[in-house]
Design a protein around this motif. Sequence first.
Motif, short mmCIF file in Angstrom:
data_model
loop_
_atom_site.label_atom_id
_atom_site.label_comp_id
_atom_site.label_asym_id
_atom_site.label_seq_id
_atom_site.Cartn_x
_atom_site.Cartn_y
_atom_site.Cartn_z
N ALA A 230 -13.38 1.93 21.36
CA ALA A 230 -11.76 1.33 21.23
C ALA A 230 -10.64 0.85 20.39
CB ALA A 230 -11.71 -0.50 22.23
N ARG A 231 -9.81 1.43 20.79
CA ARG A 231 -8.11 0.98 19.39
C ARG A 231 -7.13 0.22 20.18
NH1 ARG A 231 -11.97 2.89 17.04
NH2 ARG A 231 -11.90 4.55 15.57
N THR A 232 -7.22 -0.83 18.90
CA THR A 232 -5.65 -1.45 19.83
C THR A 232 -4.61 -1.32 19.70
OG1 THR A 232 -7.70 -3.68 19.70
CG2 THR A 232 -5.51 -4.11 19.06
N LEU A 233 -3.99 -1.42 20.06
CA LEU A 233 -2.52 -1.25 19.92
C LEU A 233 -1.49 -2.19 20.06
CD1 LEU A 233 -1.47 1.91 22.85
CD2 LEU A 233 -2.65 1.88 20.48
N ALA A 234 -0.23 -1.76 19.68
CA ALA A 234 0.65 -2.70 19.20
C ALA A 234 1.34 -4.26 20.65
CB ALA A 234 2.19 -2.28 18.79
N ALA A 235 1.09 -3.59 21.58
CA ALA A 235 1.82 -4.14 22.57
C ALA A 235 0.42 -5.30 22.99
CB ALA A 235 1.67 -3.14 23.87
N VAL B 84 -7.47 -1.95 15.15
CA VAL B 84 -5.77 -1.28 15.36
C VAL B 84 -6.03 -0.27 14.90
CG1 VAL B 84 -4.09 -3.04 15.26
CG2 VAL B 84 -6.20 -4.54 15.30
N THR B 85 -4.90 0.52 15.67
CA THR B 85 -4.40 1.71 14.67
C THR B 85 -3.28 1.11 13.99
OG1 THR B 85 -2.25 1.80 16.32
CG2 THR B 85 -4.53 2.55 17.43
N ARG B 86 -3.78 2.36 12.62
CA ARG B 86 -2.40 2.25 11.66
C ARG B 86 -0.82 2.38 11.83
NH1 ARG B 86 -3.33 3.08 6.27
NH2 ARG B 86 -1.25 2.91 4.89
N ALA B 87 -0.40 3.23 13.57
CA ALA B 87 0.56 2.77 13.89
C ALA B 87 1.22 1.35 14.09
CB ALA B 87 0.85 3.95 14.63
N ALA B 88 0.34 1.14 15.31
CA ALA B 88 0.22 -0.43 15.29
C ALA B 88 0.88 -1.13 14.63
CB ALA B 88 -0.66 -0.42 16.14
N GLU C 182 1.75 -1.31 11.13
CA GLU C 182 2.81 -1.30 10.84
C GLU C 182 3.95 -1.07 11.08
OE1 GLU C 182 2.16 -0.19 7.42
OE2 GLU C 182 0.54 0.72 6.97
N GLU C 183 3.95 -1.03 12.42
CA GLU C 183 5.11 -1.27 13.54
C GLU C 183 5.39 -2.78 13.45
OE1 GLU C 183 6.05 -1.78 18.49
OE2 GLU C 183 5.11 -0.15 17.25
N LEU C 184 4.13 -3.66 13.66
CA LEU C 184 4.01 -5.21 13.64
C LEU C 184 4.53 -5.49 12.19
CD1 LEU C 184 1.71 -5.82 15.96
CD2 LEU C 184 3.59 -6.25 16.64
N ALA C 185 3.69 -5.24 11.21
CA ALA C 185 4.62 -5.08 9.54
C ALA C 185 5.36 -5.25 9.48
CB ALA C 185 2.96 -5.21 9.07
N ASN C 186 5.89 -4.69 9.87
CA ASN C 186 7.26 -4.18 9.23
C ASN C 186 8.63 -4.93 9.91
OD1 ASN C 186 6.47 -2.53 7.48
ND2 ASN C 186 7.09 -0.24 8.60
N GLU C 187 8.58 -5.92 10.80
CA GLU C 187 8.95 -6.27 11.61
C GLU C 187 8.56 -7.56 11.28
OE1 GLU C 187 10.53 -7.73 16.18
OE2 GLU C 187 9.07 -5.67 16.08
N ILE C 188 7.59 -8.14 10.93
CA ILE C 188 7.91 -9.28 10.08
C ILE C 188 8.34 -9.52 9.04
CG2 ILE C 188 6.30 -10.45 8.96
CD1 ILE C 188 3.46 -10.29 10.88
N LEU C 189 8.39 -8.27 7.95
CA LEU C 189 9.01 -8.42 6.85
C LEU C 189 10.30 -7.91 7.09
CD1 LEU C 189 6.58 -5.34 5.28
CD2 LEU C 189 6.31 -8.05 4.83
N THR C 190 11.35 -7.82 8.47
CA THR C 190 12.39 -7.29 7.80
C THR C 190 12.76 -9.07 8.50
OG1 THR C 190 12.28 -5.25 8.66
CG2 THR C 190 14.26 -6.46 9.98
N ARG C 191 11.89 -9.69 9.31
CA ARG C 191 12.30 -10.38 9.70
C ARG C 191 12.85 -11.81 9.00
NH1 ARG C 191 13.73 -11.70 15.10
NH2 ARG C 191 13.28 -9.73 16.27
N MET D 221 -9.58 -9.01 11.57
CA MET D 221 -8.43 -7.87 12.36
C MET D 221 -9.04 -6.77 11.33
SD MET D 221 -4.54 -7.45 12.66
CE MET D 221 -4.08 -8.07 10.99
N CYS D 222 -9.62 -5.23 11.61
CA CYS D 222 -9.42 -4.68 11.03
C CYS D 222 -8.34 -2.97 11.37
CB CYS D 222 -10.88 -3.65 11.48
SG CYS D 222 -11.89 -4.96 10.51
N VAL D 223 -7.63 -1.59 10.47
CA VAL D 223 -6.52 -1.39 10.76
C VAL D 223 -7.33 -0.29 10.26
CG1 VAL D 223 -4.57 -1.11 10.12
CG2 VAL D 223 -4.58 -2.98 10.38
N GLU D 224 -6.68 0.74 11.55
CA GLU D 224 -7.48 2.59 10.22
C GLU D 224 -6.90 2.72 8.93
OE1 GLU D 224 -7.37 4.96 15.05
OE2 GLU D 224 -5.28 4.56 13.64
N GLY D 225 -7.56 2.95 8.43
CA GLY D 225 -7.02 3.54 6.85
C GLY D 225 -7.08 2.13 6.54
#
Length: 505
Positions: free
Chosen positions: A22-27, A70-74, A76-85, A106-110
Motif C-alpha cells: 500500500a501507499r499513503t497519500l496526502a489526503a 507515504v509517497t514522496r509527493a504527499a 513534500e506537499e504537506l512538509a512544504n505547507e508546514i514550512l510555509t505556515r 513514518m516511512c517516505v519514498e526516497g
Amino acid sequence: MQKHPVIAIAGLACETSTFSPARTLAAAFHPRRGREIIEKYAFLSPGMPLGDSASWKGALIGHALPGGIVTRAAFEELANEILTRLGQICESSPVDGLWFDIHGAMCVEGLEDVEAELLRRIRLVVGSNVIVSASMDLHGNVSQQLAYQTDLITCYRMAPHEDEMDTKERACRNLVDILTSRADARSRPLKAWCKIPILLPGEQTSTRVEPAKGLYALVPGVEAIPGVIDAAVWVGYAWADEPRNHAVVMVTGWDAEIVTENAQRLAMHFWDSREAFHFVAPTGSLAECIHVALESDRRPFYISDSGDNPTAGGAGDVTWSLARVLARPEFQKADGPVVVYASIPGQQAADTIVRAGVGAIVTVVAGAEVDNIHQGPIAMTGRVHAIKHGDRDAIIECVLQVGSVFVIITKLRKPYHHESDFTELKLEPRTADIVMVKIGYLEPELYEMAADWRLALTPGGVDQDLKRLGHCRIHRPMWPFDESFNEPPDLRPRLIPSSNEPFVE
C-alpha cells in the motif's frame, strides 16, 4: 508581567509498514491547520492551565491511519505547507518553542529517518534556538538524529495507548516549564540516549502484562528524580526495515550523571527481560483459533486477524482469513454459529450493495485491491444486512450476511475498535459467537467485551512472525532475529548535544 512564550505546533504522523504494498497519500493525513489544531486538543483551550500559559500557534498537523509507505509527493506537499505556515507565524511573532506532534514510525519514498528530516527542515525556518518538545508513540523510532534535533522528547507509557492525551499534554507542559523557568535562555536539557538491540511487535510488549508492565512502571519513578525532566522507553516499530528500527531509552534533565545512570538502568532492565516477552494472548493458526472458539462456551469469543491489522500498517484488504472462514461448513448455513468479520474493503462491492439496498441478495467481489500477495479478491453472495454512510475512514460501510457470517464491507479501510462501530451497523457483538477483527492486541472496549480471545498468526504486511518478513537493513545482531550474541550489547547511554551544537553520529 512576564510575556507568554509563543509556541508553534506542527507534525506528521503515520505508522507505515515497508512490507505492505500500500501507499499513503496526502489526503489520508486529514490535515488540521491553525485554530483547528488548538480545538483538537482540549488541554490547549483558553481557560485551561496550559492553554493560558502560552500563545499557541497552529501550523499544520496530520495524523494518517497506519498503512503503507507515504509517497514522496504527499510528504513534500504537506512538509512544504508546514514550512510555509511556520514562516508566516515567525513573521508575525518570534517563536520560542515548537511542539512536534508525531508518531515516529513514518516511512517516505526516497527518504530515511523522515521525522528527523522534517524537523531539520523546520529548524531552518524557526531557528536552532527554538526549544522543541516532541511527543511520540512508544512504537516510534528515535534515531540519534531525531534525538539531536529535539530538546525534549517523550512517548506513551501504555499499550494500548490509553495515555495518548496525557503524553501530549506532558510534552507541552515540559516545554512551557522550560520556556518560563530558564534563567539562561541558551540553556538546554541534557539528553541521554541508549540504543537497545531489541525489535519486538507491540503484541509482545503490551503494558497490560509483564514484563512490559513492570518496565514501564519504572518510568514515572525515574521522571520523579530531582534533576530529571522526562524518561521514556520506545519499543520501536517492528514492521519497517530501516537502521533506526530498534528499542531506545531516553532520559532528559539537568544532571549528566543522573540522566545517564537512569537511562542505562532502564535499558538494562529492558535487555535483561528480553526472553520474557511473549504474546499478550494465546496464539495459533487461524484454524486452531477457530477450533478453540467453537469448542468454547465463552461468548463472545474474539479472534485477532493480526497479519493485516490496519492500525499497525496493514493494507486492510488481505482476504486470506476471510476466504478460509467462508469456506468452513460450520458457517455456510444461516443458522450456524454467528460470526462477525471486520472487515474487508471493496469500493465496487460497497457501491453495488448501496444500489441494491438492505434486504437484497447480491453477489460482490471485494478485497485484494492493494495487497494480493497472499490471496486474490473474494466473491461473496449474501443478503444485505445494513448500510451506513459518512464514516471518516470507511466513507461507506455495509454488512453482507453470507451463511452465518456477517461480513463488514467498506469503501475504504477502517479499524473496528468500539462497540458502536458494530451496533451502528445493526450488529450485536456481545451476543455473537465469534467476532473476528483485523487487529493485534484488543483495544480497551473490545478487551472488555471479550469473554475470551486468541491472536491468530495470519499473513499480511504486519505479520507477527517477524522472521518470515525478510528484514535486511536493521542493525544486527538484534533480538529476537538473533538469539545469541557474541558479546553483551553496549548499553552505555550517549549524551546527545543540543541542536545548536555540532554533532557527529
